[in-house]
Design a protein around this motif. Sequence first.
Motif, mmCIF file in Angstrom:
data_model
loop_
_atom_site.group_PDB
_atom_site.id
_atom_site.type_symbol
_atom_site.label_atom_id
_atom_site.label_comp_id
_atom_site.label_asym_id
_atom_site.label_seq_id
_atom_site.Cartn_x
_atom_site.Cartn_y
_atom_site.Cartn_z
ATOM 1 N N SER A 15 0.731 -1.173 -0.507
ATOM 2 C CA SER A 15 0.306 -0.028 -0.017
ATOM 3 C C SER A 15 0.500 1.631 0.208
ATOM 4 O O SER A 15 2.212 1.719 0.461
ATOM 5 C CB SER A 15 -1.008 -0.279 1.470
ATOM 6 O OG SER A 15 -0.265 -0.146 2.214
ATOM 7 N N HIS A 25 1.930 -5.190 4.688
ATOM 8 C CA HIS A 25 0.683 -4.863 3.344
ATOM 9 C C HIS A 25 1.758 -4.387 2.645
ATOM 10 O O HIS A 25 0.983 -3.861 1.022
ATOM 11 C CB HIS A 25 0.071 -3.076 3.770
ATOM 12 C CG HIS A 25 -0.790 -3.223 4.727
ATOM 13 N ND1 HIS A 25 -2.144 -3.916 4.463
ATOM 14 C CD2 HIS A 25 -0.985 -3.411 6.181
ATOM 15 C CE1 HIS A 25 -2.809 -4.195 5.706
ATOM 16 N NE2 HIS A 25 -2.161 -3.568 6.695
ATOM 17 N N SER A 77 2.732 -5.745 -1.006
ATOM 18 C CA SER A 77 2.444 -6.614 -1.908
ATOM 19 C C SER A 77 3.423 -6.925 -2.694
ATOM 20 O O SER A 77 3.034 -7.535 -3.780
ATOM 21 C CB SER A 77 1.024 -5.842 -2.489
ATOM 22 O OG SER A 77 0.286 -5.777 -1.286
ATOM 23 N N HIS A 82 -2.325 -4.774 -5.781
ATOM 24 C CA HIS A 82 -2.029 -3.780 -4.463
ATOM 25 C C HIS A 82 -0.537 -3.611 -4.407
ATOM 26 O O HIS A 82 -0.511 -2.823 -3.791
ATOM 27 C CB HIS A 82 -1.784 -4.077 -3.574
ATOM 28 C CG HIS A 82 -3.840 -4.467 -3.028
ATOM 29 N ND1 HIS A 82 -4.941 -3.993 -3.425
ATOM 30 C CD2 HIS A 82 -4.140 -5.468 -2.595
ATOM 31 C CE1 HIS A 82 -6.222 -3.983 -2.983
ATOM 32 N NE2 HIS A 82 -6.070 -5.241 -3.049
#
Length: 278
Positions: free
Chosen positions: A16, A178, A180, A226
């Motif tokens: 993110s 997060h 990704s 993402h």
Amino acid sequence: MSKLLILAALLAIAGSALAAGAADGQDATGLYAGWLRMYDLKFDDAHRIFAAWKQSYPDDSLGPVSNAAAWLFSELARLGALESELFVDDSRFKGRAKLLPDPAKKALFVEELAQAERLADAALQRSGSDPNALFVKALTFGLRADNAGLIEKQSFAALGYTKEGRVFSERLMQASPHSSDAYLGLGVENYMLSLKPAPLRLLLRMTGANVDREKGLEELRETAAHGHYLEPFAKLLLAVAALRDNNPAHARELLEELHRRFPDNEMYTRELERIDRK
């Protein structure tokens, strides 16, 4: 065995927003611009951006590893090793000749990788969960895998680098869930090795390789949806997977998006034309 280990490319930083790229508070916009230029095959521009980043942030390992990626991918593009038809046709891949890289560019690639590893190792000595350093370590092994498998035709060496890089990708996911882009290398390994004959898949599992087609596709989709630096590359790999699955409509959808974003990358145009001819 290492067909799509290109950027297990790129072996592609954080999920993110700018998670890994800005792990220490730095603005990654300039560096990200260099990656976008690289995807559009504007390698001279990418090198200038990466050099400026290195000068501004001399202790950041992400600068030299990005520049190493640019050196490698400029050679892959020049030598025609990024054509997806090569990956879809197994017999053509197996029968390919060993490519001959430019010695000067290879030396620069090796030099940048060494610098990136020194800086990343130093950062991990200070903090073993540093997301930026963990990503860089995973990326250095991925780039070595790409070079070994796609240029030097050393499949087993490429697989070994992939396994080493996986350790750092998994550590990155634990430190920064997060992130990704960390899924790309894992997805490439799972998906591509799952295409091997059953006896070889069994042997690969026994040697510690990850071999799971559906999980691999899921991991590639995570980066495509993402990811940050590696998002475009994940979409290219999913297009290749769609072609393998006889789903040209989905491959066309992915390639058309990439072509709109990177109009000077003729590879996307050629792949779309190949779909139209079939």
